[in-house]
Design an enzyme around this catalytic site. Sequence first.
Site, PDB file in Angstrom:
ATOM      1  N   ASP A   9      17.171   1.976 -18.287  1.00  0.00           N
ATOM      2  CA  ASP A   9      16.476   1.993 -17.008  1.00  0.00           C
ATOM      3  C   ASP A   9      16.790   0.672 -16.303  1.00  0.00           C
ATOM      4  O   ASP A   9      17.253  -0.287 -16.937  1.00  0.00           O
ATOM      5  CB  ASP A   9      14.975   2.152 -17.256  1.00  0.00           C
ATOM      6  CG  ASP A   9      14.171   2.110 -15.977  1.00  0.00           C
ATOM      7  OD1 ASP A   9      14.496   2.861 -15.045  1.00  0.00           O
ATOM      8  OD2 ASP A   9      13.222   1.305 -15.907  1.00  0.00           O
ATOM      9  N   ASP A  11      14.815  -0.920 -12.962  1.00  0.00           N
ATOM     10  CA  ASP A  11      13.641  -1.673 -12.505  1.00  0.00           C
ATOM     11  C   ASP A  11      12.619  -1.811 -13.626  1.00  0.00           C
ATOM     12  O   ASP A  11      12.164  -0.813 -14.193  1.00  0.00           O
ATOM     13  CB  ASP A  11      12.982  -0.957 -11.324  1.00  0.00           C
ATOM     14  CG  ASP A  11      13.909  -0.821 -10.134  1.00  0.00           C
ATOM     15  OD1 ASP A  11      13.957  -1.746  -9.320  1.00  0.00           O
ATOM     16  OD2 ASP A  11      14.595   0.218 -10.039  1.00  0.00           O
ATOM     17  N   ASP A 171      10.947   1.311 -19.701  1.00  0.00           N
ATOM     18  CA  ASP A 171       9.637   0.666 -19.633  1.00  0.00           C
ATOM     19  C   ASP A 171       8.520   1.618 -19.240  1.00  0.00           C
ATOM     20  O   ASP A 171       7.387   1.176 -19.034  1.00  0.00           O
ATOM     21  CB  ASP A 171       9.672  -0.491 -18.628  1.00  0.00           C
ATOM     22  CG  ASP A 171       9.747  -0.013 -17.178  1.00  0.00           C
ATOM     23  OD1 ASP A 171      10.501   0.953 -16.910  1.00  0.00           O
ATOM     24  OD2 ASP A 171       9.062  -0.597 -16.315  1.00  0.00           O
TER      25      ASP A 171
END
Length: 222
Positions: A9, A11, A171
């Site tokens: 991922d 961001d 996240d």
Amino acid sequence: MTHKAILFDLDGTLVDTAPDLAAATDYALTQAGRPAIGLESVRSMVGDGARALIEKGFRASGGMPDPAAFEAAFNDFMIYYGRHIAETSRPFPGVATCLAALAEQGYALAVCTNKPEALSRSLLDQLGLSGFFGAVVGGDSLLVRKPDPGHIRGTLDKLGTEFAWAAMVGDSANDVNAAKAAGLPCVVVSFGYTQIPAKDLGGDRLIDHFSELPEALVALGG
């Protein structure tokens, strides 16, 4: 031939983008006559793509506007963010060193993000990270995006070969759920933007720093 792949991922995982995203969101909202909502609010809204971020911003500042006003604000966001995408955004500690080590070990690396592909590539270019990745697949690159497992599978396809093993690093619940649905293990970082505590996301491993990632991958069979 590389037989193992790692999907990241963007961001909140590779890069701390929240400050620039917050500045762009607040710009779009204030242009629309709404109050700014600030960094901490925006941090908890990241992960579902740019349009969803602006929608959440409107809902947090008084409710959704009419469609024309929403599109105008979205365009304001995209223009502003595109111009300021890397003003304060920085890779999390240890990212570049970790990526270099993983590439040296023969892993194929890719970015699988709900961020629009053009913005993702621009950010990676400006931060000097693009060279690590064989594919960058954004939220608008395919017909689906995380948590749909097709985003994971499509990213692996973009890498251009078959892999005996692959893992996701992220996240958020979107990352974990997409990975699990695609049959991949998921390493969760503890420092991202999730509203749910990282330890409760259901990942297979939890790391506090990128220096811990190689060991976590080996423990998962990588």
